[in-house]
Design a protein around this motif. Structure first.
Motif, short mmCIF file in Angstrom:
data_model
loop_
_atom_site.label_atom_id
_atom_site.label_comp_id
_atom_site.label_asym_id
_atom_site.label_seq_id
_atom_site.Cartn_x
_atom_site.Cartn_y
_atom_site.Cartn_z
N ARG A 128 0.85 -1.18 0.00
CA ARG A 128 0.00 0.00 0.00
C ARG A 128 0.89 1.24 0.00
O ARG A 128 1.84 1.31 0.78
CB ARG A 128 -0.90 0.02 1.24
CG ARG A 128 -2.05 -0.96 1.16
CD ARG A 128 -2.94 -0.88 2.41
NE ARG A 128 -2.26 -1.45 3.55
CZ ARG A 128 -1.86 -0.75 4.59
NH1 ARG A 128 -2.06 0.55 4.64
NH2 ARG A 128 -1.28 -1.34 5.62
N SER A 145 1.22 5.31 0.55
CA SER A 145 0.65 6.56 1.05
C SER A 145 1.63 7.69 0.69
O SER A 145 2.76 7.73 1.20
CB SER A 145 0.46 6.49 2.57
OG SER A 145 0.09 7.77 3.07
N TRP A 146 1.22 8.56 -0.21
CA TRP A 146 2.07 9.68 -0.68
C TRP A 146 1.36 10.97 -0.29
O TRP A 146 0.29 11.28 -0.80
CB TRP A 146 2.25 9.57 -2.19
CG TRP A 146 3.01 10.70 -2.80
CD1 TRP A 146 2.52 11.90 -3.20
CD2 TRP A 146 4.41 10.73 -3.10
NE1 TRP A 146 3.51 12.69 -3.72
CE2 TRP A 146 4.69 11.99 -3.68
CE3 TRP A 146 5.45 9.83 -2.95
CZ2 TRP A 146 5.95 12.35 -4.09
CZ3 TRP A 146 6.72 10.19 -3.36
CH2 TRP A 146 6.96 11.44 -3.94
N SER A 203 3.18 -1.73 3.84
CA SER A 203 2.91 -0.36 3.36
C SER A 203 4.19 0.46 3.33
O SER A 203 5.16 0.18 4.04
CB SER A 203 1.89 0.33 4.27
OG SER A 203 2.43 0.53 5.55
N ASP A 242 5.00 4.62 3.47
CA ASP A 242 4.45 5.95 3.69
C ASP A 242 5.49 7.00 3.33
O ASP A 242 6.63 6.93 3.79
CB ASP A 242 4.04 6.13 5.16
CG ASP A 242 3.02 5.09 5.59
OD1 ASP A 242 3.03 4.71 6.77
OD2 ASP A 242 2.21 4.66 4.75
N LEU A 277 6.15 11.25 3.10
CA LEU A 277 5.73 12.62 3.37
C LEU A 277 6.69 13.57 2.67
O LEU A 277 7.90 13.55 2.94
CB LEU A 277 5.73 12.90 4.88
CG LEU A 277 5.44 14.35 5.27
CD1 LEU A 277 4.06 14.78 4.80
CD2 LEU A 277 5.58 14.54 6.77
N ASP A 320 8.96 5.92 5.15
CA ASP A 320 8.84 4.92 6.21
C ASP A 320 8.29 3.63 5.62
O ASP A 320 7.29 3.63 4.90
CB ASP A 320 7.90 5.39 7.32
CG ASP A 320 8.45 6.59 8.07
OD1 ASP A 320 7.67 7.30 8.70
OD2 ASP A 320 9.68 6.78 8.02
N ARG A 375 6.75 -0.07 6.56
CA ARG A 375 6.10 -0.78 7.67
C ARG A 375 5.78 -2.22 7.26
O ARG A 375 5.43 -2.49 6.11
CB ARG A 375 4.83 -0.06 8.12
CG ARG A 375 5.10 1.35 8.61
CD ARG A 375 3.86 2.01 9.19
NE ARG A 375 4.16 3.36 9.63
CZ ARG A 375 4.66 3.66 10.82
NH1 ARG A 375 4.87 2.69 11.70
NH2 ARG A 375 4.91 4.91 11.15
N THR A 379 13.46 3.60 7.98
CA THR A 379 13.11 4.94 7.49
C THR A 379 14.31 5.53 6.78
O THR A 379 15.46 5.27 7.16
CB THR A 379 12.65 5.85 8.64
OG1 THR A 379 12.33 7.13 8.11
CG2 THR A 379 13.73 5.99 9.68
#
Length: 351
Positions: free
Chosen positions: A38, A40-41, A76, A78, A80, A93, A95, A104
């Motif tokens: 997954r 997440s951006w 996932s 992630d 930022l 990151d 996970r 990280t």
């Protein structure tokens, strides 16, 4: 741990460091069967010009030759992206399926736009998901400033050179947070010993007890008691002592974990004791006394929740009763216009 470089680096070195960094980022999955993830951006404030999540997902899929993303995947990644004073920064990151932070990495770009950071992030994500597929095509060289203090070894040649990447390594686990220092607390209780000057006829030892309750980080409400035993006047036939209590406040002007300095003030009320050792007293006993007071207070931490105090009370008595002997013009005793009590103390402090 990675840190911002202190000086500009040659383009070839920047390119090599970027490739080494992203290869290390993807090393956690280098030897495992590729799994869906997954993504997440998130673009922070000021990073709206950076690529969108859909654009990044498409670029990663194009590089791998397939789409590795699934909204139901247990693993996932992630990301930022934020705008900094120097350019753009991406915090990545990774996970596990249980949600634990595996590792990280940070990327930073000093370019005028976000294109270089976006390209480096796409390469880093592709390597993290499927290193073999990501390295099948020569990766683009982006003007990215790595955040590594000591870069891993690499080989770079002019033109379209082969790049020697370091062997895969697992993500470094984030360091545990350091424990907070048990500094000076805003609430406290202390026992003080001092010397009264101008409050009774002669310098007199004083004993005080003070408590403080912190209402903010720098303001505390105080309550205090003071006792000065009777001391004789200059002619020896009379003695005077003082017992008083006060309510006030202290405001920190300097506050550190090991030391603080405060300006304090209070309103005092109590009794001045008159004792007659000779002659026949007309009206001996206790006489009402009041004063206002200001003064500094310094605290120094000795151990967790234990401190020493140093300070002074500077009094302006509101009641200055003159004491005289009937038939004599001279005044036996009258408090000074300004009196003081310097003190030392030992106390306990609390948060």
């Amino acid at each position: 741990m990675l840190a911002e470089p202190r000086r500009a680096l040659p383009t070839a070195t920047i390119a090599g460091w970027t490739l080494a960094l992203v290869a290390t980022l993807g090393a956690g999955a280098a030897w495992a069967e590729p799994e869906p993830v997954r993504l997440s951006w998130v673009r922070g404030r000021g990073a709206e010009a950076c690529p969108s999540a859909d654009r990044v997902a498409d670029d990663v899929a194009r590089r791998l030759g397939r789409s590795p993303f699934s909204p139901r995947a247990p693993r996932s990644i992630d990301v930022l992206v934020t705008r900094t004073d120097a350019g753009y920064r991406a915090e990545i990151d990774v996970r596990s399926g249980e949600g634990a932070l595996v590792g990280t990495r940070d990327l930073a770009s000093d370019g005028p736009d976000c294109a270089a950071l976006g390209a480096a992030a796409v390469l880093a994500l592709a390597l993290a998901i499927d290193p073999a597929a990501a390295l099948a095509a020569p990766p683009p060289v982006a003007a990215i400033v790595p955040v590594a203090a000591q870069p891993p070894p690499l080989l770079v040649a002019p033109g379209p050179p082969p790049v020697a990447l370091p062997p895969p390594a697992s993500f470094a686990a984030p360091p545990p947070p350091s424990p907070a220092s048990p500094g000076l607390g805003g609430s406290s209780v202390a026992l003080r010993g001092g010397v009264g000057l101008g409050l009774v006829p002669q310098p007199s030892p004083g004993l005080g007890l003070v408590g403080a309750v912190g209402v903010t980080r720098s303001v505390a409400i105080t309550a205090e008691g003071l006792f000065l035993p009777e001391v004789r006047a200059s002619d020896g036939r009379f003695g005077f002592g003082l017992t008083a209590i006060a309510i006030g406040a202290c405001v920190d002007v300097l506050h550190r974990d090991e030391i603080d300095l405060a300006a304090c003030g209070a309103v005092w009320g109590g009794a001045l004791h008159a004792v007659v050792y000779a002659l026949i007293p007309d009206a001996p006993g206790d006489f009402a006394w009041a004063a206002v007071e200001i003064g500094p207070r310094l605290r120094v931490r000795l151990a967790p929740h234990v401190h020493a105090e140093l300070g002074a009370h500077v009094f302006a008595p509101l009641v200055r009763r003159p004491f005289v002997v009937e038939g004599h013009a001279d005044t036996v005793f009258r408090q000074s216009v300004i009196a003081a009590e310097p003190f030392l103390g030992l106390g306990a402090n609390f948060r």
